[in-house]
Motif scaffolding. Sequence first.
Motif, mmCIF file in Angstrom:
data_model
loop_
_atom_site.group_PDB
_atom_site.id
_atom_site.type_symbol
_atom_site.label_atom_id
_atom_site.label_comp_id
_atom_site.label_asym_id
_atom_site.label_seq_id
_atom_site.Cartn_x
_atom_site.Cartn_y
_atom_site.Cartn_z
ATOM 1 N N LYS A 128 0.655 -1.246 -0.023
ATOM 2 C CA LYS A 128 0.015 -0.038 0.168
ATOM 3 C C LYS A 128 0.848 1.443 -0.073
ATOM 4 C CE LYS A 128 -2.974 -1.044 3.354
ATOM 5 N NZ LYS A 128 -4.265 -0.680 4.380
ATOM 6 N N LEU A 129 1.972 0.995 0.444
ATOM 7 C CA LEU A 129 2.939 2.273 0.857
ATOM 8 C C LEU A 129 3.633 2.518 -0.727
ATOM 9 C CD1 LEU A 129 4.485 4.576 2.324
ATOM 10 C CD2 LEU A 129 6.391 2.872 2.820
ATOM 11 N N GLU A 130 3.703 1.497 -1.488
ATOM 12 C CA GLU A 130 4.215 1.541 -2.681
ATOM 13 C C GLU A 130 3.138 2.431 -3.680
ATOM 14 O OE1 GLU A 130 7.255 1.447 -5.644
ATOM 15 O OE2 GLU A 130 7.474 0.366 -3.862
ATOM 16 N N ASP A 131 2.067 1.953 -3.646
ATOM 17 C CA ASP A 131 0.912 2.322 -4.473
ATOM 18 C C ASP A 131 0.776 3.955 -4.117
ATOM 19 O OD1 ASP A 131 0.407 -0.103 -5.594
ATOM 20 O OD2 ASP A 131 -1.182 -0.746 -4.201
ATOM 21 N N PHE A 132 0.924 4.390 -2.750
ATOM 22 C CA PHE A 132 0.677 5.475 -2.426
ATOM 23 C C PHE A 132 1.763 6.489 -2.838
ATOM 24 C CE2 PHE A 132 2.142 8.921 0.808
ATOM 25 C CZ PHE A 132 0.969 9.625 0.535
ATOM 26 N N PHE A 133 2.839 6.018 -2.985
ATOM 27 C CA PHE A 133 4.027 6.691 -3.211
ATOM 28 C C PHE A 133 4.063 7.039 -4.779
ATOM 29 C CE2 PHE A 133 8.171 6.629 -5.694
ATOM 30 C CZ PHE A 133 8.467 7.650 -5.292
ATOM 31 N N ASN A 134 3.460 5.923 -5.604
ATOM 32 C CA ASN A 134 3.373 6.359 -7.038
ATOM 33 C C ASN A 134 2.079 7.236 -7.575
ATOM 34 O OD1 ASN A 134 5.270 4.289 -8.018
ATOM 35 N ND2 ASN A 134 3.781 2.518 -7.604
ATOM 36 N N PHE A 135 1.114 7.072 -6.655
ATOM 37 C CA PHE A 135 0.066 8.086 -6.447
ATOM 38 C C PHE A 135 0.373 9.424 -6.337
ATOM 39 C CE2 PHE A 135 -2.729 10.407 -3.420
ATOM 40 C CZ PHE A 135 -3.988 10.745 -4.533
ATOM 41 N N SER A 204 1.007 15.206 4.528
ATOM 42 C CA SER A 204 -0.275 15.732 4.444
ATOM 43 C C SER A 204 -1.412 14.857 3.257
ATOM 44 C CB SER A 204 -0.451 17.097 3.885
ATOM 45 O OG SER A 204 0.248 17.384 2.418
ATOM 46 N N GLU A 205 -0.658 14.339 2.331
ATOM 47 C CA GLU A 205 -1.392 13.605 1.318
ATOM 48 C C GLU A 205 -1.705 12.063 2.006
ATOM 49 O OE1 GLU A 205 -2.587 13.896 -1.901
ATOM 50 O OE2 GLU A 205 -1.746 15.968 -1.785
ATOM 51 N N ALA A 206 -0.709 11.600 2.703
ATOM 52 C CA ALA A 206 -0.952 10.370 3.486
ATOM 53 C C ALA A 206 -2.270 10.349 4.218
ATOM 54 C CB ALA A 206 0.122 9.800 4.288
ATOM 55 N N LEU A 207 -2.304 11.525 4.965
ATOM 56 C CA LEU A 207 -3.700 11.812 5.702
ATOM 57 C C LEU A 207 -5.178 11.685 5.041
ATOM 58 C CD1 LEU A 207 -2.593 14.792 7.988
ATOM 59 C CD2 LEU A 207 -2.606 12.506 8.890
ATOM 60 N N ASN A 208 -4.955 11.877 3.712
ATOM 61 C CA ASN A 208 -6.146 11.884 2.860
ATOM 62 C C ASN A 208 -6.214 10.680 1.965
ATOM 63 O OD1 ASN A 208 -7.114 14.420 3.889
ATOM 64 N ND2 ASN A 208 -5.478 15.170 2.835
ATOM 65 N N TYR A 209 -5.278 9.687 2.232
ATOM 66 C CA TYR A 209 -5.289 8.434 1.155
ATOM 67 C C TYR A 209 -6.187 7.428 1.702
ATOM 68 C CZ TYR A 209 -3.063 5.123 -1.845
ATOM 69 O OH TYR A 209 -2.859 4.225 -2.862
ATOM 70 N N GLU A 210 -7.159 7.271 1.029
ATOM 71 C CA GLU A 210 -8.257 6.270 1.424
ATOM 72 C C GLU A 210 -7.974 4.863 1.811
ATOM 73 O OE1 GLU A 210 -11.588 6.727 -1.172
ATOM 74 O OE2 GLU A 210 -11.998 8.760 -0.689
ATOM 75 N N GLN A 211 -7.067 4.456 0.944
ATOM 76 C CA GLN A 211 -6.655 2.876 1.240
ATOM 77 C C GLN A 211 -5.719 2.849 2.367
ATOM 78 O OE1 GLN A 211 -6.558 4.433 -1.865
ATOM 79 N NE2 GLN A 211 -8.275 3.225 -2.645
ATOM 80 N N PHE A 212 -5.209 3.873 3.012
ATOM 81 C CA PHE A 212 -4.334 3.599 4.284
ATOM 82 C C PHE A 212 -5.315 3.545 5.512
ATOM 83 C CE2 PHE A 212 -0.270 6.087 3.143
ATOM 84 C CZ PHE A 212 0.022 5.040 2.815
ATOM 85 N N LYS A 217 -1.906 5.898 8.138
ATOM 86 C CA LYS A 217 -1.904 7.481 7.515
ATOM 87 C C LYS A 217 -1.192 8.505 8.470
ATOM 88 C CE LYS A 217 -6.868 7.714 6.526
ATOM 89 N NZ LYS A 217 -6.913 7.964 5.024
ATOM 90 N N GLN A 218 -0.548 7.754 9.363
ATOM 91 C CA GLN A 218 0.540 8.501 10.372
ATOM 92 C C GLN A 218 2.214 8.242 10.130
ATOM 93 O OE1 GLN A 218 -0.835 10.923 12.579
ATOM 94 N NE2 GLN A 218 -3.028 10.011 11.654
#
Length: 438
Positions: A128-135, A204-212, A217-218
């Motif tokens: 999920k972290l990898e997906d978040f980074f690419n996003f 800040s983007e992590a706080l709004n990432y729905e998959q986390f 998110k923290q």
Amino acid sequence: MNKPISGFSKFSKQEKINWLSQTYLKDSDTSVAVLEQYWHENEKLQQLHDEFTENTLSNFYLPFGLAPNFMINGDLFAIPMTIEESSVIAAASKAAKFWHSRGGFKATVLNTVKIGQVHFLFKGDKNKLEDFFNFCKPKLLFAVSSITKNMEKRGGGVLDISLRDKTESLEGYFQLHCKFETKDSMGANFINSCLEKFSETFKSEALNYEQFSPEEKQIEVIMSILSNYVPECIVRAEVSCKVEDLSDDKLTKPKIFAEKFLTAMKIAEIEPYRAVTHNKGIMNGIDAVVLATGNDFRAVEAGIHAYASRNGSYSSLTHASVENGIFKFWIEIPLALGTVGGLTNLHPLVKVAMEILQKPTAAQLMQIVAVAGLAQNFAAVKSLVTTGIQQGHMKMHLMNILNQYNASNAEKDELVHYFKHHTVTHSSVSEQLEKLRA
């Protein structure tokens, strides 16, 4: 005195000196006089030096010298060097003259990529972290667009951002590993500003990432900082000639010299105790030019010594070979230097140094600095495998010894002439000076 002082930075210079005199200086009048004698008479120039750093009391002078006759890529340079050690500039100049008649130095910048990192902790699903980074990556680049705008006009900017998993070394530890091109700027402030913006946006983007999950998110950012290890910001310098062309008035057996030189280099490659001293000699030349041009010699030192250990053991930065009768000697080192910004635009002597070097670009300065290190090393190893290093070094050190004994100009002239034909040691100088004064 065990009580800490409060508000010291707000004291005037005179108040700081008065406090120092009362608290620590036993011979306060003499010590204060020494501090004050190094002040510039030009008040504007003194204020400029005072504002380079904090809590300034005086100026600490180092000699600003010149090593001429460096032929680099077909152009002749005189290289400014700031150093207090005897024989360094003399040795560099001697090596420059030696190689001038043998084709000179060739230098090439292989790459100019610099590195910065955002170090953070993440507790959760790595996929999920990898997906978040690419996003998030395009958002990171957009977030720094106002910072990178001017750098991009000069051909620089952010080259890449990658996510690195370091959890095998430390639980939960990841990095944003970022590559930069900073052109003629050393780029520390530019890189650090980008990294801090990356950090802010990433969190800040992590706080709004729905998959986390709420815990994921923290993201905890530990720090955002450039690296002084720049193994992709590399310059190469080399010299070469036929083995028989190594001969001169004092070197009459070039083949034997070349063999000993190569053996000395191999020793420095495999023996860390020798490699440290070997590389220190290289840094005599490199640091002297880095200082004279207002660059950060501590960053250069740290990066170069790390590079010397990149294969798991500390080793020589220079190498030599003889193939088909051709002697070749070279160095490859990481150098992150700047010719704009920082002290290069402020320090009057740095401006002069840049003018002496014909106002080089950062890439050209990298080449000049690498050549200075190579020349210094050649001179040192050449001495070591022939006459020994002390003969030349102690003759250059003679003036320091004479100054320790407060020798007059007449005494200096007499003893400089005497030691042209005698071995210089502390005791021999003292003995001859006593005889002269008797």
